[in-house]
Design a protein around this motif. Structure first.
Motif, short mmCIF file in Angstrom:
data_model
loop_
_atom_site.label_atom_id
_atom_site.label_comp_id
_atom_site.label_asym_id
_atom_site.label_seq_id
_atom_site.Cartn_x
_atom_site.Cartn_y
_atom_site.Cartn_z
N GLU A 29 0.82 -1.22 0.00
CA GLU A 29 0.00 0.00 0.00
C GLU A 29 0.86 1.27 0.00
N PRO A 30 1.92 1.33 0.82
CA PRO A 30 2.76 2.53 0.78
C PRO A 30 3.42 2.75 -0.59
N HIS A 78 13.35 6.62 0.68
CA HIS A 78 14.50 6.55 1.59
C HIS A 78 15.14 7.93 1.81
N ASP A 79 15.18 8.75 0.77
CA ASP A 79 15.74 10.11 0.95
C ASP A 79 14.90 10.91 1.95
N ASP A 80 13.59 10.77 1.85
CA ASP A 80 12.72 11.53 2.76
C ASP A 80 12.95 11.11 4.21
N GLU A 84 14.42 13.57 6.98
CA GLU A 84 13.32 13.79 7.94
C GLU A 84 12.27 14.72 7.35
N ALA A 85 11.96 14.52 6.08
CA ALA A 85 10.99 15.40 5.40
C ALA A 85 9.56 14.99 5.74
N PRO A 92 1.83 14.04 3.03
CA PRO A 92 2.76 13.48 4.02
C PRO A 92 3.61 12.36 3.42
N THR A 93 4.87 12.33 3.82
CA THR A 93 5.79 11.30 3.31
C THR A 93 5.45 9.93 3.93
N ILE A 94 5.94 8.89 3.26
CA ILE A 94 5.63 7.51 3.66
C ILE A 94 5.93 7.25 5.14
N HIS A 95 7.13 7.64 5.58
CA HIS A 95 7.49 7.31 6.96
C HIS A 95 6.64 8.11 7.95
#
Lengths: 323, 323
Positions: A29-30, A78-80, A84-85, A92-95
């Motif tokens: 899903e992500p 991974h960059d986000d 810490e974006a 909103p970013t995945i993490h």
């Protein structure tokens, strides 16, 4: 540009068609989440454009073009995390949504999924494309590491900076074109020519990005004004200002870059140095230089000028030139 | 086992020979760091063993065998981040030494590097091996996600558990054998047989791991006693105890698993339920069952018993059987 939209539609249809339905849902899903938040799809479009240029079958290039898009999104996930974006393309970013662990894992999974999308190609072509793809991936990791190093590295040279943006941005557009050319069965030499076209357009684009951060029309650019100055980023403007500035200007620059702040005095102070050292003009000339190198590579390809037009239009679009 | 050591030496020499000397150092040093902290090299050994079994050229299998080892280490780097593990093989984990960002990035890089180690193979074989490799990678990600899901999932079934350990452990040993077989030019059917041998040995190993956590001789096992009970892990023992226990035993189990604690009463209480429901014996029978299935697949391969002996010895070694 109409042709861009046409390619974009093909890519969107492909993305829709191959949306991940695998299980567990929590892993896939992500991936769908980030892929569906669009972006311009420039890299897969480059695959299709190059395939078209050399008279290849677009259908054959579609899945590999998606591989490039997936790869690109894997790096974004991974960059986000590393940056810490909280937001990407205003969502909103995945993490942020799914947590750190899912961010790492679904990034990994997306990279692996990307490899699967070359599997319809016959072995010879599969190997050629996957080699380019793997090599590109490694260079991107290296570029990202150089970028991280620069944050704490005092004496970044202009050459090191160019290598970093080449690895981080140039190589992926270069490889997108190359893979499209390979799938079309282009001669090795021409695949390399279109690779180099993409590489220098990518470099020019990244340098322009540095320029526009400070000197761009905010309305069109849509980012915080001079965010790079606020963040003490060692951009091409900063590096050239240090190179061409007087002892005094260098000292002033060092003073401003000794603290991270969005203080207006800092931004104006640094901008003034940039103008005084004429790095604004120098940067635009550098963009032009790489654009010309790219153009020269394109001209080496023995195909009608008519068919090359979209490539020049794309370059102009990326470099925000009106001509 | 002498033959294991011989293979291990070949692998170590390969690792030494191909140690990463690329730049930037900050990206590649962590990769060398984790790879040099040894481990048993079981997976690359499996590649070499299968290659030998089918009369292949070990030299040709060496780099692909390293690819498997790199892949394994890539998963360790990212898993350790997800588990927030401070130590691995008694030395600090990558993210502990180099930070989270380098952990993510050098993990990514190591996965990409692994792909490069297939590139000496001719296109047909390259494609066959890389496909197996990619597919395996995805199943590992899926297994890891299932494992994460289980932490908060109430009704994990026995079948779901077996799938999870198959993906997380079984498939990588299976694919290691398969890739070795493919490189030796084994017939498709035999490559699948040795794949299935590896799969069931992997499953048996993982179930044995659950068993030994509680009932193992601590001296040989070298982990915290019953760490799985302390951590409320839904192991095969737990799942079978819930399945075969009385209503009262299930309630008691739920009570103990409602809090994470290394309280000795909890550990003893749960162990008592495990013994009362006879899941200790049942678990050993399950290990034996998968070992037998593995053995049956091995026997299907039309090669002298003598050459198969190392495979049976390896299985016995992994399952800590003295016979």
């Amino acid at each position: 540009m109409e042709f861009l939209q046409q390619y974009q539609e093909i890519v969107e249809q492909g993305i829709e068609k191959y949306m991940f339905k695998d299980k567990p849902r929590e892993l896939y899903e992500p991936m769908n989440y980030i892929i569906n938040h669009r972006g311009k799809r420039l890299r897969p479009i480059m695959v299709l454009m190059a395939c078209d240029l050399f008279g290849g079958d677009i259908k054959k290039a579609l899945k590999p073009s998606l591989a490039i898009e997936y790869f690109h999104n894997f790096t974004l996930i991974h960059d986000d995390i590393m940056d810490e974006a909280p937001l990407r393309r205003n969502v909103p970013t995945i993490h942020t949504v799914y947590g750190l662990n899912t961010g790492i894992l679904s990034g990994d999974g997306l990279l692996l999924k990307a490899y699967k999308f070359f599997e319809d190609l016959e072995p010879q072509l599969y190997k050629a494309c996957v080699r380019v793809f793997t090599h590109t991936g490694l260079l991107l990791c290296e570029g990202q590491q150089y970028d991280i190093n620069f944050e704490t590295q005092d004496n970044v040279t202009f050459e090191e900076y160019i290598r970093m943006i080449t690895y981080k941005t140039g190589v992926l557009s270069a490889s997108s074109f190359e893979i499209g050319a390979l799938i079309a069965g282009a001669p090795f030499r021409d695949a390399k020519n279109i690779f180099n076209f993409g590489k220098h357009i990518g470099i020019a684009f990244q340098i322009m990005d540095d320029y526009l951060d400070v000197f761009g029309d905010q309305k069109n650019f849509g980012k915080q004004h001079a965010g790079d100055i606020v963040e003490n980023k060692k951009t091409v403007l900063y590096l050239m200002a240090r190179e061409h500035g007087t002892e005094e200007e260098r000292k002033e620059l060092d003073f401003w870059y000794s603290k991270k702040t969005d203080n207006i005095d800092k931004v104006y102070g640094v901008e003034k140095i940039f103008r005084r050292t004429k790095v604004d003009e120098k940067t635009l000339r550098l963009v032009e230089k790489h654009n010309e190198i790219a153009h020269d590579y394109l001209m080496k390809i023995d195909i009608s000028e008519e068919k090359k037009k979209p490539f020049i239009e794309l370059a102009n679009y990326l470099l925000r030139r009106d001509s």
